[in-house]
Design a protein around this motif. Structure first.
Motif, PDB file in Angstrom:
ATOM      1  N   PRO A 244       1.002  -1.318  -0.046  1.00  0.00           N
ATOM      2  CA  PRO A 244       0.167  -0.007   0.291  1.00  0.00           C
ATOM      3  C   PRO A 244       0.978   1.194   0.001  1.00  0.00           C
ATOM      4  CG  PRO A 244      -0.652  -1.684   1.774  1.00  0.00           C
ATOM      5  CD  PRO A 244       0.382  -1.912   1.122  1.00  0.00           C
ATOM      6  N   HIS A 245       2.227   1.038   0.285  1.00  0.00           N
ATOM      7  CA  HIS A 245       2.701   2.350   0.117  1.00  0.00           C
ATOM      8  C   HIS A 245       4.116   2.675  -0.566  1.00  0.00           C
ATOM      9  CE1 HIS A 245       2.394   2.039   4.218  1.00  0.00           C
ATOM     10  NE2 HIS A 245       2.499   1.274   4.812  1.00  0.00           N
ATOM     11  N   LEU A 246       4.063   1.424  -1.944  1.00  0.00           N
ATOM     12  CA  LEU A 246       3.785   1.254  -2.995  1.00  0.00           C
ATOM     13  C   LEU A 246       4.341   3.035  -3.807  1.00  0.00           C
ATOM     14  CD1 LEU A 246       6.082   0.532  -4.918  1.00  0.00           C
ATOM     15  CD2 LEU A 246       4.616  -1.214  -6.825  1.00  0.00           C
ATOM     16  N   ASP A 247       2.753   3.820  -3.993  1.00  0.00           N
ATOM     17  CA  ASP A 247       2.837   4.749  -4.892  1.00  0.00           C
ATOM     18  C   ASP A 247       3.513   5.800  -4.298  1.00  0.00           C
ATOM     19  OD1 ASP A 247       2.037   3.300  -7.385  1.00  0.00           O
ATOM     20  OD2 ASP A 247      -0.433   3.947  -6.018  1.00  0.00           O
ATOM     21  N   ARG A 248       3.312   5.818  -2.351  1.00  0.00           N
ATOM     22  CA  ARG A 248       3.835   7.469  -2.337  1.00  0.00           C
ATOM     23  C   ARG A 248       6.203   6.922  -2.373  1.00  0.00           C
ATOM     24  NH1 ARG A 248       5.822   7.318   2.708  1.00  0.00           N
ATOM     25  NH2 ARG A 248       5.115   5.063   3.611  1.00  0.00           N
ATOM     26  N   TRP A 249       6.343   6.500  -1.822  1.00  0.00           N
ATOM     27  CA  TRP A 249       7.248   5.848  -2.368  1.00  0.00           C
ATOM     28  C   TRP A 249       7.804   5.880  -3.754  1.00  0.00           C
ATOM     29  CZ3 TRP A 249       7.707   0.383   0.099  1.00  0.00           C
ATOM     30  CH2 TRP A 249       7.097   0.077   1.246  1.00  0.00           C
ATOM     31  N   THR A 250       7.128   5.253  -4.091  1.00  0.00           N
ATOM     32  CA  THR A 250       7.775   5.997  -5.753  1.00  0.00           C
ATOM     33  C   THR A 250       7.650   7.639  -6.303  1.00  0.00           C
ATOM     34  OG1 THR A 250       6.530   3.615  -6.833  1.00  0.00           O
ATOM     35  CG2 THR A 250       6.954   5.765  -8.222  1.00  0.00           C
ATOM     36  N   GLU A 251       6.275   8.046  -5.693  1.00  0.00           N
ATOM     37  CA  GLU A 251       6.441   9.640  -5.794  1.00  0.00           C
ATOM     38  C   GLU A 251       7.688  10.356  -4.768  1.00  0.00           C
ATOM     39  OE1 GLU A 251       5.109  11.716  -8.069  1.00  0.00           O
ATOM     40  OE2 GLU A 251       4.024  10.316  -8.326  1.00  0.00           O
ATOM     41  N   GLN A 252       8.069   9.613  -4.150  1.00  0.00           N
ATOM     42  CA  GLN A 252       9.352  10.292  -3.434  1.00  0.00           C
ATOM     43  C   GLN A 252      10.790   9.786  -4.364  1.00  0.00           C
ATOM     44  OE1 GLN A 252       8.770   7.608   0.104  1.00  0.00           O
ATOM     45  NE2 GLN A 252       8.957   9.828   1.841  1.00  0.00           N
ATOM     46  N   ARG A 253      10.647   8.707  -5.049  1.00  0.00           N
ATOM     47  CA  ARG A 253      11.581   8.471  -5.625  1.00  0.00           C
ATOM     48  C   ARG A 253      12.293   9.208  -7.000  1.00  0.00           C
ATOM     49  NH1 ARG A 253      14.860   3.214  -5.377  1.00  0.00           N
ATOM     50  NH2 ARG A 253      13.564   1.931  -3.925  1.00  0.00           N
ATOM     51  N   ARG A 254      10.393  10.067  -7.453  1.00  0.00           N
ATOM     52  CA  ARG A 254      10.728  10.541  -8.772  1.00  0.00           C
ATOM     53  C   ARG A 254      10.877  12.404  -8.076  1.00  0.00           C
ATOM     54  NH1 ARG A 254       8.382   9.137 -13.171  1.00  0.00           N
ATOM     55  NH2 ARG A 254       7.130  12.250 -12.923  1.00  0.00           N
ATOM     56  N   LYS A 255      10.712  12.506  -7.019  1.00  0.00           N
ATOM     57  CA  LYS A 255      10.757  13.595  -5.938  1.00  0.00           C
ATOM     58  C   LYS A 255      12.473  14.098  -6.501  1.00  0.00           C
ATOM     59  CE  LYS A 255      10.317  16.512  -2.283  1.00  0.00           C
ATOM     60  NZ  LYS A 255      10.013  16.615  -0.675  1.00  0.00           N
ATOM     61  N   HIS A 256      12.987  12.444  -6.165  1.00  0.00           N
ATOM     62  CA  HIS A 256      14.642  12.654  -5.677  1.00  0.00           C
ATOM     63  C   HIS A 256      15.444  12.663  -6.792  1.00  0.00           C
ATOM     64  CE1 HIS A 256      13.836  11.987  -1.337  1.00  0.00           C
ATOM     65  NE2 HIS A 256      13.627  10.641  -1.591  1.00  0.00           N
ATOM     66  N   ALA A 257      14.910  11.769  -7.848  1.00  0.00           N
ATOM     67  CA  ALA A 257      15.413  12.755  -9.530  1.00  0.00           C
ATOM     68  C   ALA A 257      15.338  13.613  -9.975  1.00  0.00           C
ATOM     69  CB  ALA A 257      14.869  11.031 -10.262  1.00  0.00           C
ATOM     70  N   ALA A 258      14.456  14.290  -9.597  1.00  0.00           N
ATOM     71  CA  ALA A 258      14.038  15.629  -9.991  1.00  0.00           C
ATOM     72  C   ALA A 258      15.095  16.698  -9.502  1.00  0.00           C
ATOM     73  CB  ALA A 258      12.965  16.068 -10.234  1.00  0.00           C
ATOM     74  N   THR A 259      15.336  16.552  -8.182  1.00  0.00           N
ATOM     75  CA  THR A 259      16.230  16.838  -7.239  1.00  0.00           C
ATOM     76  C   THR A 259      18.153  16.347  -7.552  1.00  0.00           C
ATOM     77  OG1 THR A 259      15.339  17.226  -5.262  1.00  0.00           O
ATOM     78  CG2 THR A 259      17.518  16.988  -5.138  1.00  0.00           C
ATOM     79  N   TYR A 260      17.897  15.611  -7.658  1.00  0.00           N
ATOM     80  CA  TYR A 260      19.865  15.448  -7.971  1.00  0.00           C
ATOM     81  C   TYR A 260      19.249  16.330  -9.712  1.00  0.00           C
ATOM     82  CZ  TYR A 260      21.420  11.442  -5.619  1.00  0.00           C
ATOM     83  OH  TYR A 260      21.974  10.528  -5.234  1.00  0.00           O
ATOM     84  N   THR A 261      19.110  15.646 -10.421  1.00  0.00           N
ATOM     85  CA  THR A 261      18.662  16.408 -11.970  1.00  0.00           C
ATOM     86  C   THR A 261      19.198  17.908 -12.358  1.00  0.00           C
ATOM     87  OG1 THR A 261      17.760  14.836 -12.969  1.00  0.00           O
ATOM     88  CG2 THR A 261      17.601  17.231 -14.067  1.00  0.00           C
ATOM     89  N   HIS A 262      18.194  18.502 -10.892  1.00  0.00           N
ATOM     90  CA  HIS A 262      18.632  19.829 -10.788  1.00  0.00           C
ATOM     91  C   HIS A 262      20.226  20.293 -10.290  1.00  0.00           C
ATOM     92  CE1 HIS A 262      17.796  24.117  -9.763  1.00  0.00           C
ATOM     93  NE2 HIS A 262      18.268  24.027  -8.414  1.00  0.00           N
ATOM     94  N   LEU A 263      20.193  19.628  -9.394  1.00  0.00           N
ATOM     95  CA  LEU A 263      21.860  20.273  -8.369  1.00  0.00           C
ATOM     96  C   LEU A 263      22.563  19.429  -9.353  1.00  0.00           C
ATOM     97  CD1 LEU A 263      21.098  18.345  -5.058  1.00  0.00           C
ATOM     98  CD2 LEU A 263      20.925  20.893  -5.919  1.00  0.00           C
ATOM     99  N   LEU A 264      22.596  18.396 -10.418  1.00  0.00           N
ATOM    100  CA  LEU A 264      23.392  18.498 -11.013  1.00  0.00           C
ATOM    101  C   LEU A 264      23.793  19.198 -12.589  1.00  0.00           C
ATOM    102  CD1 LEU A 264      23.187  14.664 -11.568  1.00  0.00           C
ATOM    103  CD2 LEU A 264      25.281  15.611 -10.183  1.00  0.00           C
ATOM    104  N   GLU A 265      22.801  19.822 -12.797  1.00  0.00           N
ATOM    105  CA  GLU A 265      22.827  20.561 -13.683  1.00  0.00           C
ATOM    106  C   GLU A 265      23.331  21.656 -13.628  1.00  0.00           C
ATOM    107  OE1 GLU A 265      18.469  21.073 -15.319  1.00  0.00           O
ATOM    108  OE2 GLU A 265      19.455  19.064 -16.563  1.00  0.00           O
ATOM    109  N   GLU A 266      23.481  22.039 -12.357  1.00  0.00           N
ATOM    110  CA  GLU A 266      23.783  23.682 -11.455  1.00  0.00           C
ATOM    111  C   GLU A 266      24.783  23.279 -11.196  1.00  0.00           C
ATOM    112  OE1 GLU A 266      21.519  25.160  -7.931  1.00  0.00           O
ATOM    113  OE2 GLU A 266      20.186  26.473  -9.685  1.00  0.00           O
ATOM    114  N   ALA A 267      25.773  22.508 -10.844  1.00  0.00           N
ATOM    115  CA  ALA A 267      27.000  22.029 -10.475  1.00  0.00           C
ATOM    116  C   ALA A 267      27.879  21.863 -11.607  1.00  0.00           C
ATOM    117  CB  ALA A 267      27.241  20.792  -9.270  1.00  0.00           C
ATOM    118  N   VAL A 268      27.500  21.000 -12.779  1.00  0.00           N
ATOM    119  CA  VAL A 268      28.451  20.599 -13.294  1.00  0.00           C
ATOM    120  C   VAL A 268      28.241  20.779 -14.586  1.00  0.00           C
ATOM    121  CG1 VAL A 268      29.743  18.804 -12.184  1.00  0.00           C
ATOM    122  CG2 VAL A 268      27.299  17.942 -13.194  1.00  0.00           C
ATOM    123  N   GLY A 269      27.050  21.564 -15.044  1.00  0.00           N
ATOM    124  CA  GLY A 269      26.182  20.943 -16.350  1.00  0.00           C
ATOM    125  C   GLY A 269      26.353  19.902 -17.061  1.00  0.00           C
ATOM    126  N   ASP A 270      26.370  19.863 -18.113  1.00  0.00           N
ATOM    127  CA  ASP A 270      26.776  18.937 -19.389  1.00  0.00           C
ATOM    128  C   ASP A 270      27.414  17.731 -19.463  1.00  0.00           C
ATOM    129  OD1 ASP A 270      28.110  20.221 -20.691  1.00  0.00           O
ATOM    130  OD2 ASP A 270      26.961  20.499 -22.337  1.00  0.00           O
TER     131      ASP A 270
END
Length: 372
Positions: A244-270
């Protein structure tokens, strides 16, 4: 700071009372094999996947093996699959007596490239196994169209992709069957091994059920050579608490992925290539995998800083020693070989903290400033 690749301790503490309760219930019932929790989980996962049938089995590898056998794949047949995935995909093909035929990947998604599949089809081809790697589905409409033209079964290896979607379709909806793994590291993980086959094919489902219990129906009457591969009742009980927690955990994973992408683009570009979620796909981010120059040196540096990472996978399947007899040579599948040299998976789990992600990205940026 130490950042683990995966930490299940916080999740367990949150669910501990429920988990201990269901385990006690199973122990008191003395029904440990194919009991009520297995039946419940099979029904729940099937419904979640918009499938009529769920067939629990011992692990994700057996799920592929059993699904292939139930689809009639055997000695002398060929099965087309990706060269860039975990060994179990090709190992299951070989264990039913068939020949794995490897094709290259789409460099954007790391998934099997449909444009490479049709040229690999021969009169011996019986099935295609696309792998939904890292949590994003392969191009299933294109794969299903090829399969339809040639009369092939499609067994989706969704070990890393429970909950993923393709143009609104669930895992398994566009294939003959799909297989899940409940290995502890998966998005929905047991505390041991476990797997499941899902399908809308009534005949295939019944064959899978028979194969997983030594090929017997009724009990002690054996019409096919099967296996002892049943989902354990205690693992099913644990999974029933976690599901029953799977969808919530998935959304947390997706949020973390967006955070990684934003931070990496700012820190090291392409300088590093971050994962791309293709239009129409719903990525569940079992892994957050970048392409990194000087990958091995970066991984060693991060380890020194207390950051765990993983390489999934360092050697493509067509170059594995066990498949040397198939005759593949280095350079034959260049995208898979390139990915094996560049792919690096960063820590990813629902309870990952933003400050941990910030530390990971800071150290990646530090490496490229000073050592690359």
């Amino acid at each position: 700071m130490n950042v683990p690749m995966l930490d299940l301790s916080e999740q367990y503490e949150q669910l501990k009372p429920e988990i201990m309760s269901v385990l006690d219930e199973v122990m008191c019932s003395s029904r440990f094999i194919l009991g009520d929790y297995v039946k419940k989980l099979e029904a729940d996962i099937a419904a979640y996947s918009r499938a009529r049938h769920g067939i629990g089995c011992g692990n994700g590898s057996d799920a592929i093996h059993i699904a292939l056998q139930a689809a009639g794949v055997g000695s002398g047949d060929e099965v087309i699959t990706t060269a860039f995935t975990f060994f179990a995909t090709a190992g299951s093909i070989a264990r039913v007596g068939a020949k794995p035929v490897f094709v290259d990947i789409d460099p954007v998604t790391f998934n099997i490239d449909p444009a490479q599949i049709e040229a690999a089809v021969t009169e011996k081809t019986k099935a295609i196994i696309p792998v939904h790697l890292y949590g994003q589905m392969a191009d299933m409409e294109a794969i299903a169209a090829i399969a339809k033209r040639h009369g092939l079964a499609v067994i989706e290896d969704a070990a890393q992709a429970i909950g993923a979607k393709y143009n609104g379709k669930c895992v398994g909806e566009l294939g003959t069957a799909a297989t899940y793994s409940f290995f502890p590291t998966k998005n929905l993980g047991a505390y041991g091994d476990g797997g499941m086959i899902i399908t809308n094919d009534d005949e295939l489902a019944e064959k899978c059920r028979v194969i997983r219990v030594h090929g017997s129906k009724p009990k002690y009457y054996h019409h096919v050579l099967g296996y002892n591969s049943r989902l354990d009742e205690m693992q099913a009980a644990i999974l029933s608490v976690k599901f029953p927690h799977l969808d919530r955990w998935t959304e947390q994973r997706r949020k973390h992925a967006a955070t990684y992408t934003h931070l990496l683009e700012e820190a090291v570009g392409d300088l590093v290539v971050t994962p791309k979620e293709v239009d129409g796909r719903y990525h569940v981010f079992h892994q957050y995998t970048i392409r990194a120059p000087k990958r091995d040196e970066l991984q060693a540096f991060l380890k020194e800083q207390g950051i765990a990472t993983m390489v999934y996978y360092p050697l493509p399947l067509h170059l594995q020693p066990v498949f040397a007899s198939l005759g593949y040579k280095e350079g034959q599948l260049p995208e898979a070989e390139k990915a094996a040299k560049e792919a690096l998976s960063l820590p990813m789990f629902p309870e990952l903290k933003e400050e941990q992600q910030q530390y990971v990205v800071e150290k990646i940026a530090e490496f490229y400033r000073h050592f690359a």
